[in-house]
Design a protein around this motif. Structure first.
Motif, PDB file in Angstrom:
ATOM      1  N   ALA A   1      20.204  -3.612  15.925  1.00 42.91           N
ATOM      2  CA  ALA A   1      19.184  -3.219  14.946  1.00 42.91           C
ATOM      3  C   ALA A   1      19.824  -2.868  13.605  1.00 42.91           C
ATOM      4  O   ALA A   1      19.330  -3.280  12.547  1.00 42.91           O
ATOM      5  N   GLY A   2      20.921  -2.134  13.634  1.00 45.80           N
ATOM      6  CA  GLY A   2      21.623  -1.786  12.400  1.00 45.80           C
ATOM      7  C   GLY A   2      22.162  -3.013  11.689  1.00 45.80           C
ATOM      8  O   GLY A   2      22.139  -3.092  10.458  1.00 45.80           O
ATOM      9  N   TYR A   3      22.632  -3.977  12.455  1.00 50.22           N
ATOM     10  CA  TYR A   3      23.130  -5.212  11.863  1.00 50.22           C
ATOM     11  C   TYR A   3      22.005  -5.976  11.177  1.00 50.22           C
ATOM     12  O   TYR A   3      22.177  -6.477  10.053  1.00 50.22           O
ATOM     13  N   LEU A   4      20.866  -6.079  11.842  1.00 50.51           N
ATOM     14  CA  LEU A   4      19.736  -6.799  11.246  1.00 50.51           C
ATOM     15  C   LEU A   4      19.220  -6.102   9.989  1.00 50.51           C
ATOM     16  O   LEU A   4      18.882  -6.767   9.000  1.00 50.51           O
ATOM     17  N   VAL A   5      19.176  -4.785  10.003  1.00 46.35           N
ATOM     18  CA  VAL A   5      18.773  -4.045   8.805  1.00 46.35           C
ATOM     19  C   VAL A   5      19.798  -4.272   7.692  1.00 46.35           C
ATOM     20  O   VAL A   5      19.435  -4.433   6.528  1.00 46.35           O
ATOM     21  N   GLY A   6      21.081  -4.319   8.064  1.00 47.92           N
ATOM     22  CA  GLY A   6      22.135  -4.550   7.079  1.00 47.92           C
ATOM     23  C   GLY A   6      22.069  -5.926   6.445  1.00 47.92           C
ATOM     24  O   GLY A   6      22.522  -6.119   5.317  1.00 47.92           O
ATOM     25  N   LEU A   7      21.529  -6.898   7.168  1.00 52.50           N
ATOM     26  CA  LEU A   7      21.351  -8.227   6.572  1.00 52.50           C
ATOM     27  C   LEU A   7      20.270  -8.213   5.502  1.00 52.50           C
ATOM     28  O   LEU A   7      20.376  -8.894   4.487  1.00 52.50           O
ATOM     29  N   ALA A   8      19.231  -7.439   5.746  1.00 53.98           N
ATOM     30  CA  ALA A   8      18.113  -7.382   4.798  1.00 53.98           C
ATOM     31  C   ALA A   8      18.434  -6.509   3.589  1.00 53.98           C
ATOM     32  O   ALA A   8      18.112  -6.861   2.458  1.00 53.98           O
TER      33      ALA A   8
ATOM     34  N   PHE B   1      23.757  -1.448   3.245  1.00 52.69           N
ATOM     35  CA  PHE B   1      23.863   0.003   3.158  1.00 52.69           C
ATOM     36  C   PHE B   1      25.287   0.408   3.516  1.00 52.69           C
ATOM     37  O   PHE B   1      25.988  -0.324   4.226  1.00 52.69           O
ATOM     38  N   PRO B   2      25.738   1.567   3.029  1.00 47.46           N
ATOM     39  CA  PRO B   2      27.093   2.024   3.340  1.00 47.46           C
ATOM     40  C   PRO B   2      27.252   2.246   4.850  1.00 47.46           C
ATOM     41  O   PRO B   2      26.378   2.786   5.501  1.00 47.46           O
ATOM     42  N   GLY B   3      28.357   1.804   5.380  1.00 47.23           N
ATOM     43  CA  GLY B   3      28.635   2.014   6.788  1.00 47.23           C
ATOM     44  C   GLY B   3      28.026   0.984   7.714  1.00 47.23           C
ATOM     45  O   GLY B   3      28.039   1.153   8.923  1.00 47.23           O
TER      46      GLY B   3
END
Length: 56
Positions: free
Chosen positions: A17-24, A27-29
Protein backbone atom coordinates in the motif's frame (compact mmCIF):
# COMPACT_ATOMS: atom_id res chain seq x y z
CA UNK A 1 -2.19 -18.91 11.61
CA UNK A 2 0.43 -17.92 14.13
CA UNK A 3 1.41 -14.39 15.06
CA UNK A 4 4.62 -14.36 13.02
CA UNK A 5 2.76 -15.25 9.81
CA UNK A 6 0.04 -12.71 10.58
CA UNK A 7 2.59 -10.00 11.24
CA UNK A 8 4.29 -10.85 7.96
CA UNK A 9 1.05 -10.57 6.03
CA UNK A 10 0.14 -7.24 7.62
CA UNK A 11 3.61 -5.82 7.05
CA UNK A 12 3.62 -6.98 3.42
CA UNK A 13 0.19 -5.50 2.77
CA UNK A 14 1.20 -2.23 4.38
CA UNK A 15 4.38 -2.12 2.33
CA UNK A 16 2.51 -2.70 -0.92
CA UNK A 17 0.00 0.00 0.00
CA UNK A 18 2.82 2.41 0.84
CA UNK A 19 4.51 1.63 -2.45
CA UNK A 20 1.35 2.30 -4.44
CA UNK A 21 0.77 5.58 -2.61
CA UNK A 22 4.40 6.49 -3.30
CA UNK A 23 3.85 5.98 -7.02
CA UNK A 24 0.97 8.45 -7.01
CA UNK A 25 2.46 11.06 -4.68
CA UNK A 26 6.13 10.86 -3.68
CA UNK A 27 6.68 11.25 0.05
CA UNK A 28 9.75 11.15 2.31
CA UNK A 29 10.63 7.65 3.44
CA UNK A 30 8.76 5.84 0.68
CA UNK A 31 11.74 3.50 0.18
CA UNK A 32 10.87 1.94 3.53
CA UNK A 33 7.79 0.43 1.91
CA UNK A 34 10.06 -1.91 -0.05
CA UNK A 35 11.83 -2.84 3.16
CA UNK A 36 8.47 -3.54 4.78
CA UNK A 37 7.54 -5.88 1.92
CA UNK A 38 10.85 -7.77 2.17
CA UNK A 39 10.63 -8.13 5.95
CA UNK A 40 6.96 -9.09 5.72
CA UNK A 41 7.61 -11.84 3.20
CA UNK A 42 10.47 -13.14 5.34
CA UNK A 43 8.35 -13.17 8.49
CA UNK A 44 5.53 -14.93 6.65
CA UNK A 45 7.92 -17.62 5.40
CA UNK A 46 9.47 -18.10 8.84
CA UNK A 47 6.05 -18.29 10.45
CA UNK A 48 4.91 -20.97 8.00
CA UNK A 49 7.98 -23.13 8.66
CA UNK A 50 7.10 -26.19 10.74
CA UNK A 51 10.66 -27.46 11.03
CA UNK A 52 12.12 -27.36 14.55
CA UNK A 53 15.46 -25.69 15.05
CA UNK A 54 18.46 -27.91 14.60
CA UNK A 55 20.62 -28.54 17.63
CA UNK A 56 24.37 -28.65 17.32
Amino acid sequence: MNTVSGTGLVLSAGGVAGYLVGLAAPFPGRAFSLTAVMVGVTLFAVGRSDAPEATA
